[in-house]
Motif scaffolding. Structure first.
Motif, PDB file in Angstrom:
ATOM      1  N   ILE A 129       0.383   4.525   7.140  1.00 28.93           N
ATOM      2  CA  ILE A 129       0.629   4.128   5.650  1.00 28.93           C
ATOM      3  C   ILE A 129       0.484   5.402   4.720  1.00 28.93           C
ATOM      4  N   PRO A 173       0.816  -1.245   0.139  1.00 28.31           N
ATOM      5  CA  PRO A 173       0.179   0.006  -0.030  1.00 28.31           C
ATOM      6  C   PRO A 173       0.858   1.206   0.130  1.00 28.31           C
ATOM      7  N   VAL A 174       1.952   1.085   0.577  1.00 24.82           N
ATOM      8  CA  VAL A 174       3.081   2.357   0.614  1.00 24.82           C
ATOM      9  C   VAL A 174       3.246   2.727  -0.967  1.00 24.82           C
ATOM     10  N   THR A 175       4.287   1.698  -1.435  1.00 26.35           N
ATOM     11  CA  THR A 175       4.825   2.008  -2.672  1.00 26.35           C
ATOM     12  C   THR A 175       4.020   1.703  -3.827  1.00 26.35           C
ATOM     13  N   ARG A 229      -3.058   3.153  11.826  1.00 25.58           N
ATOM     14  CA  ARG A 229      -2.087   2.336  10.920  1.00 25.58           C
ATOM     15  C   ARG A 229      -2.377   2.936   9.498  1.00 25.58           C
ATOM     16  N   ALA A 288       3.627   7.316   5.071  1.00 28.54           N
ATOM     17  CA  ALA A 288       4.821   6.511   4.462  1.00 28.54           C
ATOM     18  C   ALA A 288       4.868   6.455   3.166  1.00 28.54           C
ATOM     19  N   LYS A 289       3.620   6.664   2.500  1.00 29.67           N
ATOM     20  CA  LYS A 289       3.473   6.576   0.998  1.00 29.67           C
ATOM     21  C   LYS A 289       4.110   7.898   0.531  1.00 29.67           C
TER      22      LYS A 289
END
Lengths: 633, 633
Positions: free
Chosen positions: B617, A291-293, B613, B620-621
């Motif tokens: 995410i 989900p991040v990258t 969470r 982080a994205k």
């Protein structure tokens, strides 16, 4: 910058080997050809644009490769990893190729602008970031699957094709470093800057901390000696000593943060941007979308990991803790038996026997710690953490809790259940000294001796062969590839942590602990230095700005030590004599003092700034400049 | 972007007034001309490139100016202040003019893309960043010195030429907001998103916290009622209640961080970069070189500030604390006197007299708090902090320490010196209820009533004049400029903080406190809403991502409450009865339980992640994307 990449030449005449790649024996030709091509390929076509050369051995089997890079390539790599270097105006800035002229000591022909450790770190980074394009598998190994964006080196490592990657020692530099570090007998500081440019920041910070910690213990040791020598057994003097220790331990931990900031600013790591963390090599999962990258990569549900942590790891750790307590009770039985024996037949032998249970227990503790360590590593690896940092944190937590209980439970039991101060002092001394001797032996001297024997054998074999290849390089690589691997500073910090526990938890009972700690640390510096220079393969440099979770661990220990010391003082007969009428008043007073000390600790930690003023100003200046630059855009 | 600035038109036909500037009466013509020119000037020539229009009053004196900006100018300003808005793909991103098309609800003709609060914040930012170029002084006022880079508006404010700058209310929006906020009787959440778009994030977060805190108190209140109603005086039941309270207060503070992260992510402030902080308006010093910016500006030596803090402020605060304790002792004398009186002549009147000292003391406490507040503000301002944030931190610290002692010292004294639980319960109830009533009255109802009277008078005067100017705007500005200024959320948080103290510190003695707190908070929401919408000038929006130092203050209070509650339970006769033989065992057990609870608290605070969470995410994205973008460069 686009131009810079294109005029990079991959066949530079003066190739300097920096990193060694060892492939498994019998690796298929097509795999080797593909892998080396990917390493050499231009950046634009997805390669690492490094130089690679096989190391021709006497038998002609090509499973060892030397990797290097042109000077220009390394500079561009330094920009990619975000190295921070000193500028001409003495400020620290992130290095970029286009602004290279503004950096101190930069010249196009100065190949020492980047330290060898930095060059090796850059090459490691570039190799790890060599990613699969449209390959579905490693050529020749259909079972080693690849997907776009997967790090090739990590897959090669996990599928066993790549045995190891390690940086080469620089024999000349190492000799110089050894000489200035531990070669001559001298009183003074370690050459931390040189250690840093040879081994990188993580290891230099460890040695910096070890040195700082040793110096910080000296006041405690100096004050502790008269207490021991003159047997100042009156606890009112001990109260002063303990109070000094408690506040001192807070101060040294806070001051360390400042010193650490000064060092890591000088080394540039304080300013280095955190890189995006890739999954750790051992991470497994089914292919899904991160989900991040947004990339396709293995994913593993966080709930399943939580289940493993709470339903398997946690019970296992509790079981181990229970087992450790069980062993402790056996130790007390032994102790009782030895005492009975001594009372029955009083002799020199029997009085010596009194120390035997403690020594056995100390050895058993060390053995249990080491076995548990393997179990913890296995469990944490099985918990399948995606990131190396999260793996490390869970491992450290597991190991710390167990080692704390294993090492200190018997002391707590003696102090607060048996109320036997004499036994406490004796146990503390035995545990501390035995564990120090065992550690020094198991960590450095034994490996050093093994290594030396091995080297001799290797040299003998080499000389008898008489090939015409570049003997010294071939010999060096063959020697180094057989050396043990240094698995990071974990064990070294753990040792210091436990030592800090011995010194601070019961400091008011055994003031000599600090003296032993200082003595141990002085030899520790030398034996650890020996270990780094002689025993292990050179480790890759890792940029870090602080000692991370260990700071928290040491601070927690210093909070616990406030509680234990207050309890010990409250139990002393002298303090009890101050409250002849009411034990309750005594307990209340002790509790009040304890809360006051804790409050002072927290206020001190809050009031002392973590960074010295001049570093704060330098950081603010950089931030201001980058904001100004953004405005200009 | 350079082009964008140039085609900005400063004479847009549909001028929408956003911010009001009030100059001192009789400000010189040349000053006004210079100031308005600087506001209107192109960005390239150092102006703010805003629109400005004088408000023509009946008397024709031009000391009020309306400031607006073109739509394009506001968008460029939004980029300059670093606003974060939602994109078409539902992610939050920093707004840039060039990427404007990718943002949700953006259209060149949609003037509601930026909320009015955001537009006003942008204008304030641009006005404050209007800096002197080569002016040595403000034209017409030689004593008002300027130096290159000095904020013109700040100098105008400190030299009294500029009376005030405030944003205009939007009557229509306000009416809608009032209706959905407190206009109808309904059970439900506040319209936080609407509050945020009207008043900005700081105020919305306060109301969010107030609401959350009220909901969080409900379980405590619900459990507390039966204890009071059925007079469950056995302390073993209270132990359960107190333990629940302690853990609950930890949980609610941790969960608030998560909720706060969710809100501030949605509002974009979680991602907003911190701007470089300018010296606060009141900062004085001799002209020197700022080591951070390298600019010439007033500097003030940090050592002199430290001297002022430690040699003047600290003794003064200690003196005030002593005085507060002195007043407390007088209260106890009064209390004793009332008790004696009641015993001598028992009557209804005399039993009522029992409550009089507490009520008087509660009123005195409130008065002392308010007087001390002024002293603290004066002292902190005299300490001459360079940054507003540092000023605020020192002020908050001073006020918190004093208010804590002033409000709770008598309760501590009653509980732990007099051991009088009945008096404790009575004092607690009186203090809590009196302070709540006083606060509600002094904070909202009194100002509201004054404001209403004032408005009526103004309206009457206005109507009688009958000018032909834009009546409604003129009237609005004249009404609003006379309204009180809202000095930020400090007092509101302080009130909640003290309330939290009353509820948690002695919760096991007076379980009804939570009920009163809930009731008070429900009316508080309405009276605070009334205050914001009706009594005060509209405040400028301030982007913030959390409640800052108040989180720490609440957490500290919840740690202290563990200690007090454990002590109270330990003192209860029922718990004492469990240890009939030894008081010492009792005290030891209580201390053990207290340490366990504290350990659980810290572990819970450590284990519960500060951000949910999905927010983690998303963050982080974004980080990953910006790292990728850097690589592409």
């Amino acid at each position: 910058m686009a131009e810079s990449w294109s005029f990079l030449d991959t066949s530079e005449p003066n190739f300097r080997p920096l990193v060694v790649i060892e492939l498994a024996k019998g690796t298929k030709e097509e795999t080797i050809a593909w892998f080396t091509k990917r390493i050499v390929d231009k950046k634009g076509s997805g390669g690492a644009q490094l130089l690679v050369k096989p190391l021709v051995t006497e038998k002609g089997d090509e499973n060892i490769y030397l990797v290097g890079a042109s000077h220009l390539r390394l500079l561009l790599g330094a920009e990619a990893v975000g190295l921070v270097k000193e500028c001409n105006d003495n400020s620290m800035r992130t290095f970029t190729y286009s602004s290279r002229k503004t950096f101190k000591d930069f010249a196009d022909d100065n190949h020492n602008f980047l330290t060898m450790a930095e060059c090796q770190y850059i090459i490691k980074h570039e190799l790890e970031n060599l990613r699969a394009k449209d390959e579905k598998m490693i050529p020749g190994y259909p079972q080693a699957k690849l997907y776009p964006g997967k790090s090739i080196v990590r897959r090669l490592l996990t599928s066993g094709i790549l045995v190891q990657i390690f940086p080469l020692h620089d024999r000349e530099e190492l000799k110089k470093l050894r000489h200035s570090w531990y070669g001559r007998v001298k009183v003074g500081y370690q050459p931390l800057d040189e250690i840093r440019s040879y081994f990188g920041e993580t290891i230099a910070l460890y040695f910096g901390f070890l040195e700082y910690f040793t110096f910080a213990l000296i006041p405690m040791a100096v004050i502790g000696i008269p207490y021991y020598v003159f047997a100042w057994e009156d606890y009112d003097k001990y109260v002063m000593f303990a109070t000094f220790n408690l506040l001192w331990s807070t101060v040294i931990l806070e001051v360390w943060k400042r010193i650490c900031a000064i060092m890591s600013y000088r080394w540039g790591t304080l300013l280095m941007k955190r890189q995006f963390e890739e999954p750790r090599p051992g991470f497994r999962g089914v292919l899904g979308i991160n989900p991040v990258t947004g990339r396709e990569e293995p994913v593993y549900s966080s709930i399943r990991r939580q289940i493993r942590i709470y339903l398997v790891s946690l019970p296992f750790v509790c079981l181990c803790l229970y087992f450790s307590l069980y062993v402790m009770m056996i130790y007390f039985d032994l102790e009782q038996w030895a005492l009975d024996y001594h009372e029955e037949n009083e002799s020199n032998f029997s009085s010596l026997m009194l120390y035997v249970p403690s020594i056995i227990y100390a050895v058993v503790i060390e053995i249990m710690n080491r076995i548990y360590r393997y179990a913890a590593e296995f469990l944490t690896s099985w918990e399948n953490h995606r990131l190396e940092s999260s793996y490390q944190n869970h491992l450290i937590l597991k190991v710390l809790v167990f080692n704390f209980l294993n090492c200190f439970a018997s002391l707590f039991y003696i102090a607060f259940v048996l109320f036997d101060m004499k036994l406490l002092r004796q146990s503390l001394a035995t545990l501390l000294i035995t564990s120090q001797i065992l550690n020094q032996f198991a960590e450095s001297l034994l490996p050093y001796w093994l290594q030396k024997r091995h080297n001799k054998r290797m040299k003998k074999r080499m000389c008898s062969l008489k090939t015409d290849t570049d003997m010294s390089l071939l010999e060096q690589v063959n020697l180094e590839k057989e050396m043990g691997t240094y698995f990071g500073t974990f064990d070294d910090y753990l040792e210091l942590f436990l030592q800090f526990g011995y010194v601070s938890l019961f400091s008011c009972v055994y003031p000599l602990a600090a003296v032993f700690a200082v003595l141990n640390n002085i030899t520790e510096i030398y034996s650890d230095a020996l270990k780094m220079c002689r025993v292990y393969k050179r480790p890759f440099a890792e940029p870090t700005a602080n000692i991370g979770v260990w700071q928290l661990a040491f601070e927690t220990m210093s909070v616990i030590s406030v509680v234990t010391n207050c309890m010990l003082i409250g139990m002393s007969p002298q303090v009890n004599a101050l409250f002849p009428d009411s034990k309750t008043d005594l307990v209340l007073t002790v509790a009040l003092v304890e809360h006051l000390l804790l409050a002072i600790k927290f206020i001190m930690a809050f009031v002392i700034p973590d960074k010295p003023r001049d570093i704060q100003i330098k950081l603010a200046k950089l931030e201001f400049e980058s904001l100004e630059a953004l405005k200009q855009q």
